[in-house]
Structures are given as C-alpha cells and as structure tokens.
Enzyme design. Sequence first.
Site, PDB file in Angstrom:
ATOM      1  N   GLU A   1     -22.347 -38.083  25.213  1.00 62.09           N
ATOM      2  CA  GLU A   1     -22.910 -36.783  24.813  1.00 62.09           C
ATOM      3  C   GLU A   1     -22.910 -35.780  25.978  1.00 62.09           C
ATOM      4  O   GLU A   1     -23.865 -35.052  26.188  1.00 62.09           O
ATOM      5  CB  GLU A   1     -24.301 -36.954  24.195  1.00 62.09           C
ATOM      6  CG  GLU A   1     -24.252 -37.958  23.055  1.00 62.09           C
ATOM      7  CD  GLU A   1     -25.036 -37.595  21.813  1.00 62.09           C
ATOM      8  OE1 GLU A   1     -25.694 -36.559  21.798  1.00 62.09           O
ATOM      9  OE2 GLU A   1     -24.949 -38.383  20.849  1.00 62.09           O
TER      10      GLU A   1
HETATM   11  C1  FAD Z   1     -19.623 -45.866  24.512  1.00 66.32           C
HETATM   12  C2  FAD Z   1     -19.160 -44.477  24.200  1.00 66.32           C
HETATM   13  C3  FAD Z   1     -19.432 -43.922  22.961  1.00 66.32           C
HETATM   14  C4  FAD Z   1     -18.965 -42.641  22.653  1.00 66.32           C
HETATM   15  N1  FAD Z   1     -19.196 -42.139  21.397  1.00 66.32           N
HETATM   16  C5  FAD Z   1     -18.646 -40.945  21.047  1.00 66.32           C
HETATM   17  C6  FAD Z   1     -18.764 -40.457  19.691  1.00 66.32           C
HETATM   18  O1  FAD Z   1     -19.397 -41.081  18.831  1.00 66.32           O
HETATM   19  N2  FAD Z   1     -18.146 -39.292  19.381  1.00 66.32           N
HETATM   20  C7  FAD Z   1     -17.428 -38.553  20.299  1.00 66.32           C
HETATM   21  O2  FAD Z   1     -16.907 -37.522  19.941  1.00 66.32           O
HETATM   22  N3  FAD Z   1     -17.315 -39.007  21.583  1.00 66.32           N
HETATM   23  C8  FAD Z   1     -17.883 -40.172  21.974  1.00 66.32           C
HETATM   24  N4  FAD Z   1     -17.762 -40.636  23.264  1.00 66.32           N
HETATM   25  C9  FAD Z   1     -16.964 -39.881  24.206  1.00 66.32           C
HETATM   26  C10 FAD Z   1     -17.788 -39.223  25.320  1.00 66.32           C
HETATM   27  O3  FAD Z   1     -18.472 -38.128  24.817  1.00 66.32           O
HETATM   28  C11 FAD Z   1     -16.796 -38.865  26.440  1.00 66.32           C
HETATM   29  O4  FAD Z   1     -16.389 -40.087  27.039  1.00 66.32           O
HETATM   30  C12 FAD Z   1     -17.402 -37.953  27.463  1.00 66.32           C
HETATM   31  O5  FAD Z   1     -17.644 -36.674  26.927  1.00 66.32           O
HETATM   32  C13 FAD Z   1     -16.494 -37.797  28.686  1.00 66.32           C
HETATM   33  O6  FAD Z   1     -15.172 -37.518  28.322  1.00 66.32           O
HETATM   34  P1  FAD Z   1     -13.973 -38.382  28.944  1.00 66.32           P
HETATM   35  O7  FAD Z   1     -14.307 -39.812  28.753  1.00 66.32           O
HETATM   36  O8  FAD Z   1     -12.717 -37.885  28.377  1.00 66.32           O
HETATM   37  O9  FAD Z   1     -14.024 -38.104  30.485  1.00 66.32           O
HETATM   38  P2  FAD Z   1     -13.365 -36.854  31.239  1.00 66.32           P
HETATM   39  O10 FAD Z   1     -13.738 -35.582  30.567  1.00 66.32           O
HETATM   40  O11 FAD Z   1     -11.926 -37.134  31.469  1.00 66.32           O
HETATM   41  O12 FAD Z   1     -14.135 -36.917  32.631  1.00 66.32           O
HETATM   42  C14 FAD Z   1     -13.805 -37.810  33.658  1.00 66.32           C
HETATM   43  C15 FAD Z   1     -14.708 -37.534  34.850  1.00 66.32           C
HETATM   44  O13 FAD Z   1     -14.508 -36.166  35.300  1.00 66.32           O
HETATM   45  C16 FAD Z   1     -15.745 -35.480  35.287  1.00 66.32           C
HETATM   46  N5  FAD Z   1     -15.544 -34.084  34.904  1.00 66.32           N
HETATM   47  C17 FAD Z   1     -14.794 -33.595  33.874  1.00 66.32           C
HETATM   48  N6  FAD Z   1     -14.886 -32.262  33.821  1.00 66.32           N
HETATM   49  C18 FAD Z   1     -15.712 -31.873  34.830  1.00 66.32           C
HETATM   50  C19 FAD Z   1     -16.193 -30.627  35.310  1.00 66.32           C
HETATM   51  N7  FAD Z   1     -15.883 -29.486  34.721  1.00 66.32           N
HETATM   52  N8  FAD Z   1     -17.018 -30.620  36.390  1.00 66.32           N
HETATM   53  C20 FAD Z   1     -17.366 -31.800  37.000  1.00 66.32           C
HETATM   54  N9  FAD Z   1     -16.940 -33.009  36.608  1.00 66.32           N
HETATM   55  C21 FAD Z   1     -16.125 -33.054  35.530  1.00 66.32           C
HETATM   56  C22 FAD Z   1     -16.610 -36.223  34.268  1.00 66.32           C
HETATM   57  O14 FAD Z   1     -17.986 -36.000  34.482  1.00 66.32           O
HETATM   58  C23 FAD Z   1     -16.191 -37.658  34.504  1.00 66.32           C
HETATM   59  O15 FAD Z   1     -16.902 -38.172  35.593  1.00 66.32           O
HETATM   60  C24 FAD Z   1     -18.232 -41.899  23.609  1.00 66.32           C
HETATM   61  C25 FAD Z   1     -17.991 -42.461  24.870  1.00 66.32           C
HETATM   62  C26 FAD Z   1     -18.431 -43.734  25.173  1.00 66.32           C
HETATM   63  C27 FAD Z   1     -18.146 -44.312  26.528  1.00 66.32           C
END
Ligand code: FAD
Length: 383
Positions: free
Chosen positions: A366
């Site tokens: 989230e």
């Molecule tokens: C167990 C689990 C359940 C989930 N359930 C759902 C769900 O039901 N529905 C849904 O839609 N999603 C879901 N998610 C997805 C979750 O919301 C995303 O994993 C999360 O938003 C991060 O996106 P990403 O994994 O693509 O990481 P990325 O966006 O690729 O980020 C990678 C890293 O870069 C950092 N980063 C990225 N952009 C910035 C910035 N602008 N400034 C500083 N740091 C930054 C992040 O903080 C992170 O540390 C789930 C994830 C998990 C692990």
Amino acid sequence: MQKLFDPTFETEAQTQIRELARKFSKDKIQPIVEHDEETGTFRREIIAGLGELGLTGIPVKEEYGGAGLGYQEYIAAVEELAAVSCSYAISVAVSGLPQVILQNYGTEEQKKKYIPKLASGEWVGAFGLSEPSSGSDAASLRTTATKQGDHYILNGTKLWITQADTADVLIVMARTGGEGSKGVSSFIVERGTPGYKMGKKEKKMAAHIDHTMEIVFENAMIPAVNLVSKEGDGMKIALSALDSGRITIAATALGLARASIEVAVHHANIREQFGKPILDFQGVGFMLADMLTQYQAAKLMVQKAAYLKDNAQPFGLAAAQAKLFATDMAMQVTTDAVQVLGGSGYTQEFPVERYMREAKMLQIVEGTNQIQRLVISRAVRER
Ligand SMILES: Cc1cc2nc3c(=O)[nH]c(=O)nc-3n(C[C@H](O)[C@H](O)[C@H](O)COP(=O)(O)OP(=O)(O)OC[C@H]3O[C@@H](n4cnc5c(N)ncnc54)[C@H](O)[C@@H]3O)c2cc1C
C-alpha cells in the site's frame, strides 16, 4: 501491575469490537494459523465467521449490510486479528478496499449488488493496481480498457494481487485514455469473467495464507455498467482507497508488534542466565522499554488517523505518517523480539520469527515507506 496494553482512549464500541475480534482470533484462528501458514491454506470459513460477527464490513453503512461503525472500530479489530494472524488481518483489510471504493464512488446499483456480499463475508474482494512495470509509479500502468458497445475490453497483466485467486470481485485500474493518472479508470471485475485468468502465485517470505497472484486479462469483456464513477477517475479512486488502506496496514503493524512484545516480555521474565532472569540485565530491559514505548507512540498515531477519517477531516497526511511509523516500528520491534529470545527466537518454536517476516511486508504494501515519506514531504511544500 499496571496493564501494558490497556485500551487507552478507546470508545465503548471500539472495546466491544476489539473483544469480539480477540475472542474469534484466539478460538478459531490461533489453533490453525501455524499449520495454515506452513501449507498456504486460506479458509473461507474464517472470513464467513468474521462476517457473522460483523467484522468484515465494519466501516460500511448498515443500509449496505455493514456494521455502520468507523475506522476507530476497524483498527481495533484489525489489530486483534494481526496479533494472531497477519494474513487474515490483511485479507479483511484488502476485502475492505472494494467496499470503501464502492461506498464512496459506486452507483446505487453497484453498491446494492456488491457491498452486502463483501460486508457479510460471503464474498472476498481484491484490489488490482500494481503491474510488472508499475509499482510505486502506479499511474504509469499499462493494462488497457477499450470501449466496445456496452462493454470494455481489458488487456494486460497485474502483479502482486492479494487473494485474487479466492476473490469473487475485484476493483481493477486500467487505462482508458492517454498517459498519466488522468487516463486511468476503475472497473468492477467479477470472478468467472471470460478472459480474466490467474497467472503465477508468488513464493513469498511470509503471509502464506494470503495468496499473492499475477492476473492476466486477455480480451476480458467487462460490462460498461461496471465502470466505477467516470472515465479518468481511476487513479483518484485508487489513491483515496490507499489513504484509508494505510490506516489498516498501520493497525496490522500494531498487532504484530504487540504480539511480539508479549512473547518477549514473558521470555525475559522466565529465562535465566548468569543466575538471574535476563530481564534484570539492563541491555534486555531497555530493549523491552523501547519496544513498548515505540508501540504506544505508533498506536496514538494510528488512533489519530482513524479519528480524523471518522470525523470527516483531512486524514491523508496522518494516514501516511501512521503507516510509515507503525510499520517501521513493527519491523524494529519484531526484530528485537527475536533478539530477546536469542536462539529460540530464530526457531519456529516461537512465533516471533514469523512476526518479523510478516512485518517486512508491511513496509512495502500500500505504498512503500519511501513513498509514504514522499507523501509526507509534499505536505511541507510552501509552493
Ligand atoms: C505481499 C504483497 C501484497 C501486495 N498486494 C497488492 C494488491 O493486493 N494489489 C496491488 O495492486 N498491489 C499489491 N502489492 C504491490 C505493492 O503495492 C508494491 O509492491 C509496492 O507499491 C511497491 O512497488 P514495486 O514492488 O513495484 O517496487 P518499486 O516501485 O519498483 O520500488 C522499488 C524500490 O524503489 C523505491 N522507490 C520507488 N520509487 C521511489 C521514489 N519516487 N522515491 C524513493 N524511493 C522510491 C521503493 O520504495 C522500493 O524500495 C503487494 C505487494 C506485496 C509484496
């Protein structure tokens, strides 16, 4: 002895809901949680049982089958669930997202058709925003929805969708217009829709009861009446749901932290080394003091965010702060609980290693905690 976890500042309704959730968690979830985490077994009867108690639709209006209460009661229930099972706390919180969305943005017909089934626990809901190439940058999503007559045709892939395989209905964000957030719309997608398929199930670090799924849309036909609000409102809808969702994720963190502290406190009282309980060593006692204090601080922040929401005041900043602080707190507290238990903490004989693995997830979902800092830092801008 002074109570460590007295229900400070709670209303009578909050305490009642807390007691209901605590009893159900202890009686029905505690006996199966370790086995089900091991085997990845999700039980719909748990959700149905929570539904019977009114715990799956707490902040939903009574006219749509909810309990007609607020987030202050919701956080009390979620904390109690999480103290026993992070997975079921998350399941209830995720199922709550479509309810909140439809209550705020749905047509009367959509509200009547979907909310009562979700609020009663008969149905499970999900929320589909993230994609392989868009997580934090959610507005760059690529799933498309193309209008054809009285349908939209959805194509694309969603990633990380909690309980998509068990969900009867989910809200999906898809692109109906140009690039950026203004081109995104929200749709109600029902299980069994032709062209809506399950992809891979993620192998996760924790919360195995909740299945985290890839989902694929291949020319999935969605009735045009399943558009929520109007075209272009999708990101606004998703972000407002996440604002509320962050309060429940923060409450989940409280549950994990509290359960860890309870185990660590007991262990520190009974485990003896060098001829005395380890609690008598300042290094351990101060660790427990910090754990307890950080938990109490987080609790006040979560309470504040819920209070603001319930009283129709702006709550997005407070929700981001509560999510950031409470989940970082839970990561630290669960890690310290493992430390207090020493070698035992690192084994599955005690639940603290599970709590530690579960806490990590809360710093990511989230909106990662970096994204919460982004949200908070926007509030200090003067231009
Ligand atoms: C167990 C689990 C359940 C989930 N359930 C759902 C769900 O039901 N529905 C849904 O839609 N999603 C879901 N998610 C997805 C979750 O919301 C995303 O994993 C999360 O938003 C991060 O996106 P990403 O994994 O693509 O990481 P990325 O966006 O690729 O980020 C990678 C890293 O870069 C950092 N980063 C990225 N952009 C910035 C910035 N602008 N400034 C500083 N740091 C930054 C992040 O903080 C992170 O540390 C789930 C994830 C998990 C692990």
